[in-house]
Design a protein around this motif. Structure first.
Motif, PDB file in Angstrom:
ATOM      1  N   PRO A  63      -9.477  -1.077 -10.090  1.00 42.55           N
ATOM      2  CA  PRO A  63      -9.683  -0.935 -11.534  1.00 42.55           C
ATOM      3  C   PRO A  63      -8.466  -1.459 -12.299  1.00 42.55           C
ATOM      4  CG  PRO A  63      -9.109   1.177 -10.552  1.00 42.55           C
ATOM      5  CD  PRO A  63      -9.318   0.226  -9.416  1.00 42.55           C
ATOM      6  N   GLN A  64      -8.635  -1.627 -13.605  1.00 45.59           N
ATOM      7  CA  GLN A  64      -7.533  -2.105 -14.430  1.00 45.59           C
ATOM      8  C   GLN A  64      -6.396  -1.079 -14.443  1.00 45.59           C
ATOM      9  OE1 GLN A  64      -7.254  -5.147 -15.998  1.00 45.59           O
ATOM     10  NE2 GLN A  64      -9.102  -5.642 -14.826  1.00 45.59           N
ATOM     11  N   GLY A  65      -5.170  -1.564 -14.497  1.00 42.49           N
ATOM     12  CA  GLY A  65      -4.020  -0.678 -14.539  1.00 42.49           C
ATOM     13  C   GLY A  65      -2.743  -1.468 -14.748  1.00 42.49           C
ATOM     14  N   PRO A  66      -1.629  -0.801 -15.007  1.00 38.46           N
ATOM     15  CA  PRO A  66      -0.351  -1.502 -15.227  1.00 38.46           C
ATOM     16  C   PRO A  66       0.131  -2.199 -13.959  1.00 38.46           C
ATOM     17  CG  PRO A  66      -0.003   0.866 -15.020  1.00 38.46           C
ATOM     18  CD  PRO A  66      -1.488   0.671 -15.087  1.00 38.46           C
ATOM     19  N   ARG A  67       0.775  -3.352 -14.132  1.00 37.77           N
ATOM     20  CA  ARG A  67       1.278  -4.124 -12.998  1.00 37.77           C
ATOM     21  C   ARG A  67       2.740  -4.505 -13.276  1.00 37.77           C
ATOM     22  NH1 ARG A  67      -2.698  -6.783  -9.774  1.00 37.77           N
ATOM     23  NH2 ARG A  67      -1.225  -8.509  -9.498  1.00 37.77           N
ATOM     24  N   THR A  68       3.631  -3.533 -13.088  1.00 39.41           N
ATOM     25  CA  THR A  68       5.046  -3.792 -13.346  1.00 39.41           C
ATOM     26  C   THR A  68       5.810  -4.175 -12.080  1.00 39.41           C
ATOM     27  OG1 THR A  68       5.657  -1.457 -13.068  1.00 39.41           O
ATOM     28  CG2 THR A  68       5.012  -2.178 -15.279  1.00 39.41           C
ATOM     29  N   LEU A  69       5.256  -3.868 -10.906  1.00 36.36           N
ATOM     30  CA  LEU A  69       5.932  -4.206  -9.658  1.00 36.36           C
ATOM     31  C   LEU A  69       5.815  -5.705  -9.387  1.00 36.36           C
ATOM     32  CD1 LEU A  69       7.299  -3.433  -6.918  1.00 36.36           C
ATOM     33  CD2 LEU A  69       4.969  -3.192  -5.994  1.00 36.36           C
ATOM     34  N   ASP A  70       6.951  -6.328  -9.071  1.00 31.67           N
ATOM     35  CA  ASP A  70       6.927  -7.708  -8.593  1.00 31.67           C
ATOM     36  C   ASP A  70       6.577  -7.645  -7.113  1.00 31.67           C
ATOM     37  OD1 ASP A  70       7.333 -10.313  -7.820  1.00 31.67           O
ATOM     38  OD2 ASP A  70       9.270 -10.534  -8.833  1.00 31.67           O
ATOM     39  N   CYS A  71       5.282  -7.563  -6.844  1.00 27.97           N
ATOM     40  CA  CYS A  71       4.805  -7.305  -5.488  1.00 27.97           C
ATOM     41  C   CYS A  71       5.224  -8.386  -4.484  1.00 27.97           C
ATOM     42  CB  CYS A  71       3.286  -7.126  -5.517  1.00 27.97           C
ATOM     43  SG  CYS A  71       2.553  -6.738  -3.918  1.00 27.97           S
ATOM     44  N   PRO A  72       5.041  -9.681  -4.773  1.00 26.97           N
ATOM     45  CA  PRO A  72       5.494 -10.690  -3.809  1.00 26.97           C
ATOM     46  C   PRO A  72       6.986 -10.586  -3.507  1.00 26.97           C
ATOM     47  CG  PRO A  72       4.004 -11.674  -5.405  1.00 26.97           C
ATOM     48  CD  PRO A  72       4.321 -10.288  -5.906  1.00 26.97           C
ATOM     49  N   ARG A  73       7.795 -10.296  -4.554  1.00 26.84           N
ATOM     50  CA  ARG A  73       9.237 -10.150  -4.342  1.00 26.84           C
ATOM     51  C   ARG A  73       9.526  -8.966  -3.407  1.00 26.84           C
ATOM     52  NH1 ARG A  73      12.924 -13.218  -3.731  1.00 26.84           N
ATOM     53  NH2 ARG A  73      13.444 -11.896  -1.969  1.00 26.84           N
ATOM     54  N   PHE A  74       8.775  -7.869  -3.571  1.00 30.57           N
ATOM     55  CA  PHE A  74       8.950  -6.704  -2.716  1.00 30.57           C
ATOM     56  C   PHE A  74       8.664  -7.063  -1.258  1.00 30.57           C
ATOM     57  CE2 PHE A  74       7.292  -3.102  -0.377  1.00 30.57           C
ATOM     58  CZ  PHE A  74       8.159  -2.075  -0.684  1.00 30.57           C
ATOM     59  N   VAL A  75       7.593  -7.790  -1.022  1.00 30.69           N
ATOM     60  CA  VAL A  75       7.214  -8.163   0.341  1.00 30.69           C
ATOM     61  C   VAL A  75       8.283  -9.044   0.974  1.00 30.69           C
ATOM     62  CG1 VAL A  75       5.517  -9.418   1.729  1.00 30.69           C
ATOM     63  CG2 VAL A  75       4.746  -7.932  -0.125  1.00 30.69           C
ATOM     64  N   ILE A  76       8.753 -10.043   0.233  1.00 32.65           N
ATOM     65  CA  ILE A  76       9.769 -10.953   0.770  1.00 32.65           C
ATOM     66  C   ILE A  76      11.085 -10.219   1.014  1.00 32.65           C
ATOM     67  CG2 ILE A  76      11.162 -12.991   0.227  1.00 32.65           C
ATOM     68  CD1 ILE A  76       8.717 -13.962  -1.448  1.00 32.65           C
ATOM     69  N   GLU A  77      11.508  -9.422   0.048  1.00 32.58           N
ATOM     70  CA  GLU A  77      12.780  -8.690   0.165  1.00 32.58           C
ATOM     71  C   GLU A  77      12.755  -7.705   1.330  1.00 32.58           C
ATOM     72  OE1 GLU A  77      14.254  -5.052  -2.351  1.00 32.58           O
ATOM     73  OE2 GLU A  77      14.746  -6.883  -3.445  1.00 32.58           O
ATOM     74  N   SER A  78      11.681  -6.943   1.449  1.00 35.30           N
ATOM     75  CA  SER A  78      11.599  -5.942   2.510  1.00 35.30           C
ATOM     76  C   SER A  78      11.566  -6.597   3.890  1.00 35.30           C
ATOM     77  CB  SER A  78      10.362  -5.059   2.314  1.00 35.30           C
ATOM     78  OG  SER A  78       9.175  -5.825   2.327  1.00 35.30           O
ATOM     79  N   THR A  79      10.921  -7.769   3.995  1.00 39.39           N
ATOM     80  CA  THR A  79      10.898  -8.498   5.267  1.00 39.39           C
ATOM     81  C   THR A  79      12.300  -8.950   5.649  1.00 39.39           C
ATOM     82  OG1 THR A  79       8.640  -9.271   4.843  1.00 39.39           O
ATOM     83  CG2 THR A  79       9.930 -10.489   6.477  1.00 39.39           C
ATOM     84  N   ASP A  80      13.017  -9.528   4.695  1.00 41.43           N
ATOM     85  CA  ASP A  80      14.374 -10.001   4.980  1.00 41.43           C
ATOM     86  C   ASP A  80      15.313  -8.850   5.332  1.00 41.43           C
ATOM     87  OD1 ASP A  80      13.791 -12.672   4.600  1.00 41.43           O
ATOM     88  OD2 ASP A  80      14.401 -12.689   2.492  1.00 41.43           O
ATOM     89  N   GLN A  81      15.243  -7.765   4.573  1.00 42.08           N
ATOM     90  CA  GLN A  81      16.151  -6.650   4.808  1.00 42.08           C
ATOM     91  C   GLN A  81      15.871  -5.960   6.147  1.00 42.08           C
ATOM     92  OE1 GLN A  81      18.802  -5.668   2.937  1.00 42.08           O
ATOM     93  NE2 GLN A  81      18.446  -7.454   1.647  1.00 42.08           N
ATOM     94  N   THR A  82      14.627  -5.896   6.543  1.00 43.34           N
ATOM     95  CA  THR A  82      14.268  -5.207   7.793  1.00 43.34           C
ATOM     96  C   THR A  82      14.540  -6.060   9.017  1.00 43.34           C
ATOM     97  OG1 THR A  82      12.527  -4.005   6.596  1.00 43.34           O
ATOM     98  CG2 THR A  82      12.420  -3.972   9.004  1.00 43.34           C
ATOM     99  N   TRP A  83      14.261  -7.364   8.933  1.00 43.85           N
ATOM    100  CA  TRP A  83      14.305  -8.227  10.114  1.00 43.85           C
ATOM    101  C   TRP A  83      15.542  -9.113  10.223  1.00 43.85           C
ATOM    102  CZ3 TRP A  83      10.907  -8.477  14.216  1.00 43.85           C
ATOM    103  CH2 TRP A  83       9.724  -7.729  14.099  1.00 43.85           C
ATOM    104  N   HIS A  84      16.185  -9.456   9.124  1.00 46.76           N
ATOM    105  CA  HIS A  84      17.157 -10.550   9.157  1.00 46.76           C
ATOM    106  C   HIS A  84      18.597 -10.155   8.860  1.00 46.76           C
ATOM    107  CE1 HIS A  84      13.332 -12.951   7.943  1.00 46.76           C
ATOM    108  NE2 HIS A  84      13.402 -12.800   9.257  1.00 46.76           N
ATOM    109  N   SER A  85      18.897  -8.878   8.816  1.00 46.79           N
ATOM    110  CA  SER A  85      20.263  -8.449   8.525  1.00 46.79           C
ATOM    111  C   SER A  85      21.200  -8.608   9.709  1.00 46.79           C
ATOM    112  CB  SER A  85      20.273  -6.992   8.054  1.00 46.79           C
ATOM    113  OG  SER A  85      19.551  -6.847   6.853  1.00 46.79           O
TER     114      SER A  85
END
Length: 254
Positions: A87-109
């Protein structure tokens, strides 16, 4: 058949498969009360979501797509047309950025301590992952053990993010899909045995659900579909060494 047309058909089929996998995988895997409520609101008096009714009358294009109004077979997935779109709702999260950032922080540190810190930040305590060979990873502890095994056995592992798709909003969360290519060298001991020195490269698709929990966006569930045959072949390991459970551990959510 002309080669460009063959390639176009293959590309179109791959895109349809990716989007279908996203819708089915994440909806079955995510435990989201608000989304379940949305789905429930679409059910009829018999408790089931009715199939989509497509008009096929000549000259009547209501409810039709540009390619027409095909009559669905008796057994179909038409109910997904009513439940895949949030349903319609607010979209303030930069979702693609979250996915990329979390992948790098978890796997590539390149640090087990940093990887564990990323797990605590980006993954819910009761996160679950459905994986190859009918297996699961349960909770942060299961993910920590998984990451320790990978970072010890394949310390140069890198996940190339090929694309990111997100659907959802801040109220009910976001479902995501991430096609990727993983490369690594087996230079240390791991659950597969001693170091082999072999180089691996395979592709996969990770489908996830993200919710805001106590003010922090976190993954709650995942369906990860890697090309395990490429992984095993690169390491010269037989698939019989990783037997599938006798019974499928997944259920069909009606």
């Amino acid at each position: 058949m002309d080669e460009p047309l063959v390639n176009e058909q293959r590309s179109t089929g791959q895109q349809r498969f990716s989007f279908a996998l996203l819708s089915v995988g994440v909806i079955l895997g995510a435990s989201v009360t608000s989304l379940v409520g949305f789905v429930g609101s679409q059910k009829g008096s018999d408790g089931r979501v009715p199939p989509v009714q497509l008009s096929t009358a000549e000259g009547d294009s209501s409810g039709c797509e540009p390619w027409g109004c095909p009559v669905p077979p008796a057994h179909n997935n038409g109910c997904m047309d009513r439940v895949w779109r949030p349903p319609q709702g607010p979209r303030t999260l930069d979702c693609p950025r979250f996915v990329i950032e979390s992948t790098d922080q978890t796997w590539h540190s390149r640090s087990l301590e940093a990887s564990f810190a990323a797990i605590d930040r980006y993954f819910a305590p009761h996160w679950q992952s459905v994986r190859a060979f009918g297996t699961f990873l349960n909770g942060r502890e299961g993910l920590r053990a998984f990451m320790e095994d990978w970072l010890t056995g394949f310390p140069d592992v890198f996940i190339y993010v090929s694309d990111v798709f997100c659907e959802g909003n801040d109220d009910i969360g976001y479902k995501t899909t991430m096609p990727y290519v993983l490369t690594a060298t087996n230079t240390g001991p791991s659950s597969i045995g001693n170091a082999t020195g072999r180089r691996i490269k395979y592709h996969g698709i990770a489908n996830c659900y993200i919710l805001k929990i106590d003010g922090q966006w976190q993954y709650t569930s995942e369906w990860d579909v890697p090309d395990m045959l490429s992984y095993l072949n690169a390491l010269d390991i037989s698939s019989t060494e990783f037997p599938h459970p006798a019974a499928d551990m997944m259920t069909i959510d009606e």
